[in-house]
Design a protein around this motif. Structure first.
Motif, PDB file in Angstrom:
ATOM      1  N   GLU A 377       0.843  -1.188   0.000  1.00  0.00           N
ATOM      2  CA  GLU A 377       0.000   0.000   0.000  1.00  0.00           C
ATOM      3  C   GLU A 377       0.886   1.249   0.000  1.00  0.00           C
ATOM      4  O   GLU A 377       1.850   1.356   0.777  1.00  0.00           O
ATOM      5  N   ALA A 378       0.572   2.198  -0.872  1.00  0.00           N
ATOM      6  CA  ALA A 378       1.300   3.461  -0.883  1.00  0.00           C
ATOM      7  C   ALA A 378       0.887   4.303   0.314  1.00  0.00           C
ATOM      8  O   ALA A 378      -0.275   4.293   0.725  1.00  0.00           O
ATOM      9  N   GLU A 379       1.842   5.023   0.871  1.00  0.00           N
ATOM     10  CA  GLU A 379       1.556   5.903   2.001  1.00  0.00           C
ATOM     11  C   GLU A 379       1.477   7.341   1.499  1.00  0.00           C
ATOM     12  O   GLU A 379       2.412   7.850   0.892  1.00  0.00           O
ATOM     13  N   LEU A 380       0.340   7.994   1.770  1.00  0.00           N
ATOM     14  CA  LEU A 380       0.127   9.365   1.322  1.00  0.00           C
ATOM     15  C   LEU A 380      -0.183  10.254   2.516  1.00  0.00           C
ATOM     16  O   LEU A 380      -0.746   9.809   3.525  1.00  0.00           O
ATOM     17  N   THR A 381       0.162  11.514   2.388  1.00  0.00           N
ATOM     18  CA  THR A 381      -0.227  12.488   3.392  1.00  0.00           C
ATOM     19  C   THR A 381      -1.658  12.940   3.130  1.00  0.00           C
ATOM     20  O   THR A 381      -2.211  12.694   2.046  1.00  0.00           O
ATOM     21  N   PHE A 382      -2.243  13.599   4.102  1.00  0.00           N
ATOM     22  CA  PHE A 382      -3.610  14.094   3.916  1.00  0.00           C
ATOM     23  C   PHE A 382      -3.686  15.051   2.729  1.00  0.00           C
ATOM     24  O   PHE A 382      -4.656  15.030   1.963  1.00  0.00           O
ATOM     25  N   GLU A 383      -2.653  15.856   2.550  1.00  0.00           N
ATOM     26  CA  GLU A 383      -2.641  16.830   1.455  1.00  0.00           C
ATOM     27  C   GLU A 383      -2.602  16.157   0.093  1.00  0.00           C
ATOM     28  O   GLU A 383      -3.005  16.754  -0.919  1.00  0.00           O
ATOM     29  N   GLN A 384      -2.110  14.929   0.024  1.00  0.00           N
ATOM     30  CA  GLN A 384      -2.017  14.220  -1.249  1.00  0.00           C
ATOM     31  C   GLN A 384      -3.293  13.451  -1.597  1.00  0.00           C
ATOM     32  O   GLN A 384      -3.441  12.988  -2.717  1.00  0.00           O
ATOM     33  N   ARG A 400      -8.863   5.143  -0.246  1.00  0.00           N
ATOM     34  CA  ARG A 400      -8.534   4.156  -1.270  1.00  0.00           C
ATOM     35  C   ARG A 400      -7.405   4.599  -2.195  1.00  0.00           C
ATOM     36  O   ARG A 400      -7.039   3.873  -3.125  1.00  0.00           O
ATOM     37  N   ASP A 401      -6.852   5.778  -1.941  1.00  0.00           N
ATOM     38  CA  ASP A 401      -5.782   6.271  -2.815  1.00  0.00           C
ATOM     39  C   ASP A 401      -4.536   5.400  -2.750  1.00  0.00           C
ATOM     40  O   ASP A 401      -3.805   5.262  -3.734  1.00  0.00           O
ATOM     41  N   GLY A 402      -4.278   4.797  -1.589  1.00  0.00           N
ATOM     42  CA  GLY A 402      -3.058   4.027  -1.415  1.00  0.00           C
ATOM     43  C   GLY A 402      -2.950   2.800  -2.299  1.00  0.00           C
ATOM     44  O   GLY A 402      -1.847   2.312  -2.556  1.00  0.00           O
ATOM     45  N   CYS A 403      -4.101   2.292  -2.784  1.00  0.00           N
ATOM     46  CA  CYS A 403      -4.058   1.144  -3.700  1.00  0.00           C
ATOM     47  C   CYS A 403      -4.271   1.583  -5.147  1.00  0.00           C
ATOM     48  O   CYS A 403      -4.283   0.739  -6.042  1.00  0.00           O
TER      49      CYS A 403
END
Length: 543
Positions: A377-384, A400-403
């Motif tokens: 799973e990709a790790e994103l910040t809230f801003e991303q 669901r952005d991480g997948c």
């Protein structure tokens, strides 16, 4: 590949999320020509079909699952001609093409809804689910949206509420109106005429609602981590008896099937998410007059125990009759399996063994792009974040952005996904070493493990079409047999970091697995399963 009307039984379907697959025009967003450009890669995996997530005209509030035109391609993905070329290329590579159908709801920018909300007496006034407010102005009942809060949104023009099971920009169509059913089926036939081979039906059990708008009762027991249950979302607190999975759904699926049967070799796979998903899967696929296949979220939870897998399989097998399941352990709505089931420890080894398990179970299979690379799973910040679901429930749920981050084709800054543009979601640093070009040259990579095991599945009818009988399980070990005509295969799976020893109870002739997959073996009348290993063996009949 089998081109008969039963090609879908035991088929492996590769899910492509076009927005994140390959950007052909350097705008940072994947597109249909990008899928066509990578068709050789998909075919080389050894799958039978591709499933394209939505590419329809859309304001993209829910990234294509809010459709503004059911019969056109959104310009960010290309044109209808691009889709025609994609279908032609897929067929030349021996692949079927399935597309998403989001029939339960449209975008609030769809012309149907624009007209429906304009007055109480227009031609489409009853095409969506409208209801008056309670005497005190509150919502018509207690139904909740999957995305949080009430499933009703006030419209000041009509001075009524409309139903939305998801975003308030995704109003639910009124399937109780025969004109709506006719119009929806017309859109399905539009794609059939363009040469589509099948459909994945989004939220296939949501089409009908209770006409009396009865309140859902509370759920008597709420177990966090079970199917679709997160305690930060009030949706989990109701037993959804009246807002979905209604008996009228069966009649619509029969009408849909009657249309599909007018075209050769078409298939459907329905997404079923509800408290009684396995029972609903059985009901929707029995009798050869509704859906061809269904899948549920039962293997898309965080429960990776082999007891859960066995219980899920045996429950559906017990009630399936002549129906047919389709299984998935990853898709565009859940965290990637290397993280969800692997906890990011021994992720690549676990990716291989979970793949072998999935491809050995009875039923058809959906594989989500990037799972064949073992992507975490990709790790994103809230801003991303761009996913409205994730934004609404941050930080308890990161969405669901991480997948959905772009497919890494190369271990470069842009991942080979785009030339120089900024990708619509960032490429996680830890995914770059797992890029396709890195794994191609490594015979022990997850990519080669997928290709090799898919070849084994295609060459052994028992794995594709056979019956299944479970023999043993503990939390990390599962054994079962698959039988088809004269072939009986024994499969043993070890998902732990420890050696597992099992008594030898059959006369077995192990099948040699490629070097990408850790193999179990037989020693001194004992089955030895090293960490994260698989044993596939032919069972020799006893005299």
């Amino acid at each position: 590949m089998d081109n008969s009307s039963q090609w879908w039984r035991g088929a492996v379907i590769y899910q492509v999320y076009p927005r994140s697959f390959f950007d052909s025009n350097n705008d940072g967003i994947g597109d249909l020509p990008g899928v066509t450009a990578k068709m050789g890669y998909i075919a080389a995996l050894g799958v039978d079909a591709i499933w394209l997530s939505p590419f329809f005209t859309s304001p993209m509030k829910d990234f294509g699952y809010d459709v503004a035109d059911y019969c056109n391609v959104d310009p960010i993905f290309g044109t209808l001609d691009d889709l025609d070329r994609l279908i032609e290329s897929a067929h030349e590579h021996g692949l079927k093409v399935m597309i998403d159908q989001v029939l339960n709801h449209s975008s609030d920018q769809h012309p149907w809804f624009v007209e429906s909300r304009s007055s109480h007496n227009n031609d489409k006034a009853d095409w969506y689910v409208w209801a008056d407010a309670q005497p005190d102005g509150t919502v018509p009942n207690n139904w909740l949206s999957v995305f949080g809060g009430p499933a009703w949104h006030w419209d000041s023009r009509r001075r009524q509420y409309y139903l939305h099971n998801f975003l308030d920009s995704q109003p639910d169509l009124n399937f109780h109106n025969p004109e709506v059913v006719d119009a929806v089926l017309d859109t399905v036939e539009f794609w059939l005429k363009r040469g589509i081979d099948g459909f994945r039906l989004d939220t296939a059990n949501y089409y009908y609602h209770d006409l009396a708008l009865r309140n859902n009762p509370p759920k008597e027991e709420i177990v966090e981590g079970s199917i679709g249950v997160r305690l930060d979302n009030p949706y989990a607190y109701q037993l959804h008896l009246y807002d979905k999975s209604r008996p009228e759904n069966i009649g619509f699926l029969q009408r849909l099937r009657a249309l599909l049967d007018q075209y050769p070799n078409i298939t459907t796979v329905g997404e079923v998410g509800c408290d009684f998903a396995l029972e609903t899967m059985a009901a929707y696929t029995q009798g050869n007059d509704k859906l061809h296949m269904c899948y549920s979220f039962d293997l898309l939870t965080h429960d990776a125990t082999m007891g859960h897998v066995r219980n899920t399989m045996e429950t559906i097998e017990a009630g399936l009759g002549d129906g047919w399941p389709c299984w998935s352990i990853g898709n565009h709505d859940v965290a990637r399996v290397a993280t969800r089931w692997g906890n990011n420890e021994h992720g690549l080894a676990k990716s291989k063994v979970y793949m072998a398990m999935l491809l050995s179970l009875r039923g058809s299979v959906c594989l989500y792009q990037g799972e064949e690379l073992g992507l975490p799973e990709a790790e994103l910040t809230f801003e991303q974040l761009v996913d409205p679901f994730g934004i609404a429930f941050w930080p308890e749920f990161k969405g669901r952005d991480g997948c959905r981050t772009p497919m890494p084709w190369e271990s470069t800054e842009q991942g080979g996904f785009t030339q120089s543009a900024t990708p619509w979601l960032p490429i996680d640093e830890k995914q770059r070493p797992l890029a396709v070009n890195k794994q191609e040259g490594n015979r022990e990579s997850v990519l080669h493990a997928y290709r090799d095991f898919l070849h084994i599945r295609r060459t052994h009818p028992a794995l594709r079409s056979g019956d299944i009988e479970f023999l043993y399980h503990d939390d990390t070990t599962l054994t079962f047999v698959r039988r088809h005509q004269d072939e009986t295969l024994f499969i043993a799976i070890n998902t732990s970091i420890q050696d597992t020893l099992l008594p030898l109870e059959h006369t077995l002739n192990p099948i040699t697995l490629p070097e990408a997959i850790s193999s179990g073996y037989i020693k001194d009348e004992t089955i030895v399963l090293p960490p994260f290993s698989v044993l596939v063996a032919q069972v020799t009949p006893s005299n």
